[in-house]
Design a protein around this motif. Structure first.
Motif, PDB file in Angstrom:
ATOM      1  N   VAL A  15     -62.697  23.119-114.237  1.00 42.62           N
ATOM      2  CA  VAL A  15     -62.657  22.153-115.043  1.00 42.62           C
ATOM      3  C   VAL A  15     -61.340  22.052-115.800  1.00 42.62           C
ATOM      4  CG1 VAL A  15     -63.553  20.320-116.739  1.00 42.62           C
ATOM      5  CG2 VAL A  15     -65.128  21.702-114.897  1.00 42.62           C
ATOM      6  N   GLY A  16     -61.256  23.005-116.546  1.00 42.00           N
ATOM      7  CA  GLY A  16     -60.012  23.148-117.557  1.00 42.00           C
ATOM      8  C   GLY A  16     -58.610  23.156-116.662  1.00 42.00           C
ATOM      9  N   THR A  17     -58.654  23.840-115.763  1.00 40.83           N
ATOM     10  CA  THR A  17     -57.440  23.557-114.884  1.00 40.83           C
ATOM     11  C   THR A  17     -57.199  22.189-114.056  1.00 40.83           C
ATOM     12  OG1 THR A  17     -57.507  26.072-114.099  1.00 40.83           O
ATOM     13  CG2 THR A  17     -56.290  24.449-112.445  1.00 40.83           C
ATOM     14  N   LYS A  18     -58.279  21.507-113.841  1.00 43.61           N
ATOM     15  CA  LYS A  18     -58.115  19.950-113.393  1.00 43.61           C
ATOM     16  C   LYS A  18     -57.695  19.103-114.654  1.00 43.61           C
ATOM     17  CE  LYS A  18     -61.680  20.550-109.865  1.00 43.61           C
ATOM     18  NZ  LYS A  18     -62.767  20.698-109.569  1.00 43.61           N
ATOM     19  N   LEU A  19     -58.170  19.394-115.814  1.00 39.48           N
ATOM     20  CA  LEU A  19     -57.687  18.927-117.158  1.00 39.48           C
ATOM     21  C   LEU A  19     -56.146  18.909-117.313  1.00 39.48           C
ATOM     22  CD1 LEU A  19     -60.680  18.950-119.363  1.00 39.48           C
ATOM     23  CD2 LEU A  19     -59.774  16.832-118.908  1.00 39.48           C
ATOM     24  N   ILE A  20     -55.898  20.110-117.296  1.00 40.82           N
ATOM     25  CA  ILE A  20     -54.411  20.697-117.690  1.00 40.82           C
ATOM     26  C   ILE A  20     -53.500  19.991-116.464  1.00 40.82           C
ATOM     27  CG2 ILE A  20     -52.831  22.493-117.485  1.00 40.82           C
ATOM     28  CD1 ILE A  20     -53.875  22.169-120.176  1.00 40.82           C
ATOM     29  N   ASP A  21     -53.964  20.044-114.980  1.00 42.68           N
ATOM     30  CA  ASP A  21     -53.237  19.541-113.970  1.00 42.68           C
ATOM     31  C   ASP A  21     -52.925  17.908-114.221  1.00 42.68           C
ATOM     32  OD1 ASP A  21     -52.840  21.981-113.041  1.00 42.68           O
ATOM     33  OD2 ASP A  21     -54.251  21.635-111.143  1.00 42.68           O
ATOM     34  N   TYR A  22     -53.857  17.363-114.747  1.00 39.40           N
ATOM     35  CA  TYR A  22     -54.181  15.821-114.767  1.00 39.40           C
ATOM     36  C   TYR A  22     -53.210  15.625-116.193  1.00 39.40           C
ATOM     37  CZ  TYR A  22     -55.726  11.143-115.347  1.00 39.40           C
ATOM     38  OH  TYR A  22     -55.405   9.708-115.330  1.00 39.40           O
ATOM     39  N   VAL A  23     -53.190  16.355-117.250  1.00 39.66           N
ATOM     40  CA  VAL A  23     -52.203  16.308-118.331  1.00 39.66           C
ATOM     41  C   VAL A  23     -50.629  16.260-117.819  1.00 39.66           C
ATOM     42  CG1 VAL A  23     -51.187  17.207-120.471  1.00 39.66           C
ATOM     43  CG2 VAL A  23     -54.152  16.651-119.967  1.00 39.66           C
ATOM     44  N   LYS A  24     -50.410  17.254-117.133  1.00 35.45           N
ATOM     45  CA  LYS A  24     -49.010  17.512-116.612  1.00 35.45           C
ATOM     46  C   LYS A  24     -48.610  16.270-115.808  1.00 35.45           C
ATOM     47  CE  LYS A  24     -49.714  21.897-115.112  1.00 35.45           C
ATOM     48  NZ  LYS A  24     -49.641  23.227-114.720  1.00 35.45           N
ATOM     49  N   PHE A  26     -49.921  13.020-115.762  1.00 33.82           N
ATOM     50  CA  PHE A  26     -49.542  12.015-116.604  1.00 33.82           C
ATOM     51  C   PHE A  26     -48.448  12.021-117.320  1.00 33.82           C
ATOM     52  CE2 PHE A  26     -49.871  10.066-121.168  1.00 33.82           C
ATOM     53  CZ  PHE A  26     -50.363   9.041-120.479  1.00 33.82           C
ATOM     54  N   ALA A  27     -47.872  13.372-118.044  1.00 32.19           N
ATOM     55  CA  ALA A  27     -46.665  13.540-118.680  1.00 32.19           C
ATOM     56  C   ALA A  27     -45.683  13.225-117.785  1.00 32.19           C
ATOM     57  CB  ALA A  27     -46.732  14.985-119.373  1.00 32.19           C
ATOM     58  N   LYS A  28     -45.352  13.800-116.529  1.00 31.47           N
ATOM     59  CA  LYS A  28     -44.520  13.613-115.786  1.00 31.47           C
ATOM     60  C   LYS A  28     -44.323  12.231-115.363  1.00 31.47           C
ATOM     61  CE  LYS A  28     -42.073  15.578-111.559  1.00 31.47           C
ATOM     62  NZ  LYS A  28     -42.494  16.710-110.681  1.00 31.47           N
ATOM     63  N   ASP A  29     -45.594  11.446-114.931  1.00 28.36           N
ATOM     64  CA  ASP A  29     -45.142  10.091-114.456  1.00 28.36           C
ATOM     65  C   ASP A  29     -44.918   9.288-115.459  1.00 28.36           C
ATOM     66  OD1 ASP A  29     -46.246  11.067-112.337  1.00 28.36           O
ATOM     67  OD2 ASP A  29     -48.263  10.292-112.241  1.00 28.36           O
ATOM     68  N   ASN A  30     -45.207   9.794-116.895  1.00 25.61           N
ATOM     69  CA  ASN A  30     -44.904   8.706-118.188  1.00 25.61           C
ATOM     70  C   ASN A  30     -43.461   9.302-118.735  1.00 25.61           C
ATOM     71  OD1 ASN A  30     -47.190   6.526-118.334  1.00 25.61           O
ATOM     72  ND2 ASN A  30     -48.009   8.632-117.669  1.00 25.61           N
ATOM     73  N   GLY A  31     -42.602  10.118-118.303  1.00 24.69           N
ATOM     74  CA  GLY A  31     -41.245  10.163-118.800  1.00 24.69           C
ATOM     75  C   GLY A  31     -41.390  11.199-119.863  1.00 24.69           C
ATOM     76  N   TYR A  32     -42.310  12.183-120.134  1.00 23.71           N
ATOM     77  CA  TYR A  32     -42.150  12.999-120.900  1.00 23.71           C
ATOM     78  C   TYR A  32     -41.293  14.011-120.468  1.00 23.71           C
ATOM     79  CZ  TYR A  32     -46.210  10.789-123.458  1.00 23.71           C
ATOM     80  OH  TYR A  32     -47.094  10.120-124.144  1.00 23.71           O
ATOM     81  N   TYR A  33     -40.730  14.862-121.357  1.00 25.20           N
ATOM     82  CA  TYR A  33     -39.849  16.082-121.172  1.00 25.20           C
ATOM     83  C   TYR A  33     -40.888  17.348-121.095  1.00 25.20           C
ATOM     84  CZ  TYR A  33     -36.634  19.996-121.711  1.00 25.20           C
ATOM     85  OH  TYR A  33     -35.710  20.997-121.841  1.00 25.20           O
ATOM     86  N   ASN A  34     -41.850  17.343-121.847  1.00 24.94           N
ATOM     87  CA  ASN A  34     -42.504  18.828-121.626  1.00 24.94           C
ATOM     88  C   ASN A  34     -43.998  18.455-121.889  1.00 24.94           C
ATOM     89  OD1 ASN A  34     -42.143  18.542-124.233  1.00 24.94           O
ATOM     90  ND2 ASN A  34     -41.457  20.733-124.163  1.00 24.94           N
TER      91      ASN A  34
END
Length: 153
Positions: free
Chosen positions: A102-111, A113-121
């Protein structure tokens, strides 16, 4: 399934906040009291904030974990560039759901989301007393950015 937190998730999120606090309290009782980081009222407000999304992992209608995120950007700072970072303020998987990735799925989703929304890191902090969390984040591609140090007096 990963989705944005909703008001209906408040009680479960509060229970998970207590679980993660107990890990910190056991590791550093000199710093952490027993309790939750946010009140129910504060959570209600946080859920509405689009710049600081809270994501939950859900299975069969039950919330198994969360990731509290915050947008950080230093526009016009004297020394810092104006990159937009997504800071993971808190992540917890219910102790009954650990080992299900579950933690890996959450982190993958956060990454994602960040990539899709123009975050640097994506950034986060880990308490030194929480070795399992450090190993988890390293396994998921995170590297040390900075270290916090202390000298007890």
């Amino acid at each position: 399934m990963i989705r944005r937190a909703q008001s209906k998730d408040l009680e479960t999120i509060l229970d998970l906040l207590l679980q993660v606090n107990l890990v910190h309290h056991k590791g550093r009782p000199d710093i952490f009291n027993v309790g939750t980081k946010y009140t129910k009222e504060q959570l209600e407000e946080l859920i509405k904030n689009d710049l600081n999304p809270i994501f939950v992992a859900e299975e069969e209608g039950k919330v198994l974990g969360y990731a509290f995120c915050q947008t950080q950007q230093h526009i016009g700072d004297n020394i810092l560039t104006d990159i937009k970072s997504l800071y993971v303020d808190d992540l917890c998987v219910d102790e009954k759901a650990r080992g299900k990735h579950v933690g890996t799925k959450l982190i993958d989703y956060v990454k994602s989301f960040a990539k899709d929304n123009g975050y640097y890191n994506v950034t986060l902090n880990v308490w030194a007393c929480n070795e399992s969390a450090m190993k988890f984040y390293e396994k998921n591609g995170f590297e040390c950015l900075k270290l916090g140090m202390e000298m007890k007096l």
